[in-house]
Design a protein around this motif. Structure first.
Motif, short mmCIF file in Angstrom:
data_model
loop_
_atom_site.label_atom_id
_atom_site.label_comp_id
_atom_site.label_asym_id
_atom_site.label_seq_id
_atom_site.Cartn_x
_atom_site.Cartn_y
_atom_site.Cartn_z
N MET A 1 0.84 -1.19 0.00
CA MET A 1 0.00 0.00 0.00
C MET A 1 0.88 1.25 0.00
N ILE A 2 0.51 2.21 -0.84
CA ILE A 2 1.27 3.46 -0.85
C ILE A 2 0.34 4.59 -0.39
N ASN A 3 0.78 5.29 0.64
CA ASN A 3 -0.05 6.38 1.18
C ASN A 3 0.71 7.69 1.07
N ILE A 4 0.12 8.60 0.29
CA ILE A 4 0.76 9.89 0.07
C ILE A 4 -0.06 10.97 0.77
N THR B 1 -6.46 19.95 -7.30
CA THR B 1 -6.23 19.84 -8.75
C THR B 1 -5.25 18.71 -9.05
N GLN B 2 -4.16 18.67 -8.32
CA GLN B 2 -3.14 17.65 -8.58
C GLN B 2 -3.61 16.27 -8.14
N ALA B 3 -4.44 16.23 -7.09
CA ALA B 3 -4.94 14.93 -6.60
C ALA B 3 -5.71 14.21 -7.70
N GLU B 4 -6.45 14.97 -8.52
CA GLU B 4 -7.23 14.35 -9.60
C GLU B 4 -6.33 13.56 -10.55
N PHE B 5 -5.15 14.09 -10.86
CA PHE B 5 -4.24 13.39 -11.76
C PHE B 5 -3.56 12.22 -11.05
N LEU B 6 -3.12 12.48 -9.85
CA LEU B 6 -2.33 11.46 -9.13
C LEU B 6 -3.16 10.23 -8.79
N LYS B 7 -4.42 10.45 -8.42
CA LYS B 7 -5.22 9.28 -8.03
C LYS B 7 -5.42 8.35 -9.23
N GLU B 8 -5.57 8.92 -10.42
CA GLU B 8 -5.71 8.10 -11.63
C GLU B 8 -4.42 7.35 -11.91
N LYS B 9 -3.33 8.09 -11.92
CA LYS B 9 -2.04 7.50 -12.32
C LYS B 9 -1.61 6.36 -11.39
N TYR B 10 -1.84 6.54 -10.09
CA TYR B 10 -1.34 5.53 -9.14
C TYR B 10 -2.46 4.69 -8.55
N ASN B 11 -3.68 4.88 -9.08
CA ASN B 11 -4.80 4.07 -8.64
C ASN B 11 -5.05 4.21 -7.12
N LEU B 12 -5.01 5.45 -6.65
CA LEU B 12 -5.16 5.70 -5.22
C LEU B 12 -6.57 6.18 -4.88
N SER C 1 1.25 2.48 6.64
CA SER C 1 1.89 3.67 7.21
C SER C 1 1.92 4.77 6.15
N VAL C 2 2.28 5.99 6.56
CA VAL C 2 2.46 7.06 5.58
C VAL C 2 3.73 6.77 4.80
N THR C 3 3.63 6.76 3.47
CA THR C 3 4.80 6.51 2.63
C THR C 3 5.61 7.79 2.48
N ALA C 4 4.92 8.88 2.14
CA ALA C 4 5.61 10.16 1.95
C ALA C 4 4.62 11.32 2.04
N THR D 1 5.00 13.47 -9.81
CA THR D 1 5.17 12.06 -10.18
C THR D 1 6.64 11.66 -10.10
N SER D 2 7.53 12.61 -10.38
CA SER D 2 8.94 12.21 -10.30
C SER D 2 9.33 11.95 -8.84
N VAL D 3 8.74 12.67 -7.90
CA VAL D 3 9.00 12.35 -6.48
C VAL D 3 8.43 10.97 -6.15
N ILE D 4 7.18 10.73 -6.56
CA ILE D 4 6.53 9.46 -6.19
C ILE D 4 7.25 8.27 -6.84
N ASP D 5 7.65 8.44 -8.11
CA ASP D 5 8.34 7.34 -8.80
C ASP D 5 9.69 7.00 -8.18
N ASN D 6 10.24 7.96 -7.45
CA ASN D 6 11.56 7.70 -6.83
C ASN D 6 11.47 7.31 -5.36
N LEU D 7 10.27 7.09 -4.88
CA LEU D 7 10.14 6.73 -3.45
C LEU D 7 10.68 5.32 -3.20
#
Ligand SMILES: Nc1ncnc2c1ncn2[C@@H]1O[C@H](COP(=O)(O)OP(=O)(O)O)[C@@H](O)[C@H]1O
Length: 190
Positions: A1-4, A16-27, A107-110, A184-190
């Protein structure tokens, strides 16, 4: 599980950004502001408890907010992860989240902060207020209270998450798609 945890001052662009991120990472996107507004509109018991605080631009008491948040998390047992937007907003809430998530094996991932100058943000909120119908965006005095609440109660979370090595910041100024890329570059590098 990834929790941002999406973090930022009012108007920083979390929704605004949450709309994109939830789609991309299926959150599963949990916006406490949206949940409260839904309850206000439907005049629920929760809405009745939150209204006076929200109308004044103040934070809703932590017991109310945390109980609501935990209820929402429990509604999604099979999710790939959560995108928390507007929660936690106080140290008390961050501690509550750090205590609760392990009970579901997580847990909180980032925490990722969208950063921008206050003058730009206030202008954005007033602009949003013209069309959103949000009373708290139409009144400079209420906006000022929200920034005060942020500085006093929410800003200390930066050090809280830094101490856990979970804090990341991105520049929240620019084209929406460029900001999405930074996130996304932050999330992809977690
Ligand atoms: N985590 C929270 N704790 C307490 N109150 C909250 C929380 N999240 C949202 N609220 C209430 O809902 C209002 C609107 O939230 P939101 O839309 O996230 O605001 P903003 O645009 O100021 O970031 C807040 O001003 C506050 O009254």
């Amino acid at each position: 599980m990834i929790n941002i945890v999406l973090f930022g001052k009012p108007g920083a662009g979390k929704g605004t950004q949450a709309e994109f991120l939830k789609e991309k990472y299926n959150l599963t996107h949990l916006s406490t502001g949206d949940i409260f507004r839904f309850n206000l509109k439907n005049d629920t018991e929760l809405g009745k408890k939150a209204r006076v605080f929200m109308d004044n631009g103040e934070l809703v008491p932590c017991e109310v907010t945390t109980a609501m948040l935990i209820d929402e998390v429990k509604k999604h047992p099979d999710t790939a992860g959560f995108l928390f937007d507007g929660y936690p907003r106080t140290i008390n809430q961050a501690e509550a989240l750090d205590k609760f998530l392990p009970t579901i094996g997580s847990s909180v991932t980032a925490t990722i902060a969208l950063e921008a100058d206050d003058e730009i943000l206030v202008a954005r909120l007033l602009e949003r207020g013209k069309t959103s119908g949000r009373a708290d965006d139409q009144d400079e005095e209420k906006i000022r209270v929200r920034y005060q609440e942020y500085n006093e109660k929410t800003a200390p979370l930066i050090d809280y998450y830094k101490a856990q090595n979970k804090f990341h910041a991105v520049d929240g100024i620019g084209e929406i798609k460029d900001i999405t890329e930074r996130l996304t570059s932050v999330i992809d590098n977690l």
